[in-house]
Design a protein around this motif. Structure first.
Motif, mmCIF file in Angstrom:
data_model
loop_
_atom_site.group_PDB
_atom_site.id
_atom_site.type_symbol
_atom_site.label_atom_id
_atom_site.label_comp_id
_atom_site.label_asym_id
_atom_site.label_seq_id
_atom_site.Cartn_x
_atom_site.Cartn_y
_atom_site.Cartn_z
ATOM 1 N N TYR A 146 0.801 5.273 1.231
ATOM 2 C CA TYR A 146 0.174 6.111 2.245
ATOM 3 C C TYR A 146 0.569 7.565 2.003
ATOM 4 C CZ TYR A 146 0.056 1.499 4.346
ATOM 5 O OH TYR A 146 -0.133 0.163 4.555
ATOM 6 N N ARG B 207 0.037 1.235 8.330
ATOM 7 C CA ARG B 207 -0.861 2.375 8.550
ATOM 8 C C ARG B 207 -0.714 2.926 9.956
ATOM 9 N NH1 ARG B 207 -4.978 3.163 11.818
ATOM 10 N NH2 ARG B 207 -5.750 1.053 11.653
ATOM 11 N N VAL C 108 -9.467 4.891 1.943
ATOM 12 C CA VAL C 108 -8.813 3.722 1.355
ATOM 13 C C VAL C 108 -9.302 3.534 -0.078
ATOM 14 C CG1 VAL C 108 -8.461 1.231 1.536
ATOM 15 C CG2 VAL C 108 -8.654 2.615 3.609
ATOM 16 N N ASP C 109 -8.373 3.489 -1.005
ATOM 17 C CA ASP C 109 -8.676 3.215 -2.407
ATOM 18 C C ASP C 109 -8.442 1.725 -2.637
ATOM 19 O OD1 ASP C 109 -8.503 2.756 -5.178
ATOM 20 O OD2 ASP C 109 -7.619 4.721 -5.561
ATOM 21 N N ASN C 110 -9.531 0.981 -2.815
ATOM 22 C CA ASN C 110 -9.410 -0.468 -2.986
ATOM 23 C C ASN C 110 -9.671 -0.906 -4.423
ATOM 24 O OD1 ASN C 110 -12.219 -0.501 -3.291
ATOM 25 N ND2 ASN C 110 -12.460 -2.346 -2.065
ATOM 26 N N ILE D 5 -14.147 4.140 2.202
ATOM 27 C CA ILE D 5 -13.551 3.243 1.218
ATOM 28 C C ILE D 5 -14.026 3.686 -0.159
ATOM 29 C CG2 ILE D 5 -13.396 0.881 0.361
ATOM 30 C CD1 ILE D 5 -13.864 -0.084 3.224
ATOM 31 N N ALA E 168 0.836 -1.200 0.000
ATOM 32 C CA ALA E 168 0.000 0.000 0.000
ATOM 33 C C ALA E 168 0.868 1.247 0.000
ATOM 34 C CB ALA E 168 -0.931 0.008 1.205
ATOM 35 N N VAL F 112 -4.893 5.957 1.627
ATOM 36 C CA VAL F 112 -4.223 4.668 1.494
ATOM 37 C C VAL F 112 -4.663 4.060 0.169
ATOM 38 C CG1 VAL F 112 -3.908 2.362 2.464
ATOM 39 C CG2 VAL F 112 -4.254 4.322 3.999
ATOM 40 N N THR F 113 -3.690 3.821 -0.698
ATOM 41 C CA THR F 113 -3.982 3.167 -1.971
ATOM 42 C C THR F 113 -3.415 1.754 -1.895
ATOM 43 O OG1 THR F 113 -3.804 5.270 -3.137
ATOM 44 C CG2 THR F 113 -3.639 3.263 -4.471
ATOM 45 N N ILE F 114 -4.301 0.777 -1.965
ATOM 46 C CA ILE F 114 -3.869 -0.621 -1.944
ATOM 47 C C ILE F 114 -3.231 -0.930 -3.294
ATOM 48 C CG2 ILE F 114 -4.581 -3.020 -1.623
ATOM 49 C CD1 ILE F 114 -4.943 -1.212 0.886
ATOM 50 N N MET G 90 -13.345 6.091 8.570
ATOM 51 C CA MET G 90 -12.815 5.475 7.355
ATOM 52 C C MET G 90 -13.842 5.512 6.232
ATOM 53 S SD MET G 90 -10.959 1.818 6.529
ATOM 54 C CE MET G 90 -12.104 0.832 7.415
ATOM 55 N N LEU H 79 -9.230 8.142 7.518
ATOM 56 C CA LEU H 79 -8.698 7.300 6.447
ATOM 57 C C LEU H 79 -9.592 7.282 5.213
ATOM 58 C CD1 LEU H 79 -6.142 5.526 6.725
ATOM 59 C CD2 LEU H 79 -7.648 3.615 7.176
#
Length: 125
Positions: free
Chosen positions: A11, A39, A52-54, A82, A9, A20-22, A80, A50
């Motif tokens: 950050y 993280r 998060v780019d999943n 997503i 990931a 956060v890009t996975i 968070m 947060l």
């Protein structure tokens, strides 16, 4: 701005949000633990807001889903969002949120628009 790239990931922290890009397509328990460990280390003393780019994720095994829903992965987390933009990433994110993360004590929401996710996070602070 502060940034860090781990094995799984990327950050990036601005004044109020940690992005956060996975980077991996497949997440198992060990990868999930490393993402959370990175993280928490990246956030330092602050609780993270947060995003998060999943969008790259194709599979998350059950042990990883359970871990993402654990008390350990909730550490140092304020809120968070997503972000998911494909049918598969939306399905996976919804599944994880509704099944594994249902016990989360922090607000969590899924968005298909990154700007709306950012607005939501800012509105909660």
């Amino acid at each position: 701005m502060k940034e860090y790239e781990g094995r799984y990931a990327y950050y990036l922290m601005n004044d109020t949000i940690t992005f956060v890009t996975i980077l991996t397509k497949h997440i198992d328990l060990e990868i999930a633990k490393e993402i959370i460990r990175d993280r928490i280390m990246f956030s330092g003393d602050d609780d993270a807001n947060l995003l998060v780019d999943n969008t790259r994720i194709k599979t998350i095994d059950k042990a990883a889903r359970d871990y993402f829903g654990s008390e350990e992965s909730n550490q140092k987390l304020n809120i968070m969002a997503i972000y998911a933009n494909t049918t598969l990433s939306v399905f996976l994110a919804n599944f994880v949120i509704k099944i594994s993360m249902r016990k989360y004590t922090v607000p969590i929401r899924l968005f298909t628009d990154k700007n709306k996710a950012i607005e939501w996070i800012k509105s909660k602070n």
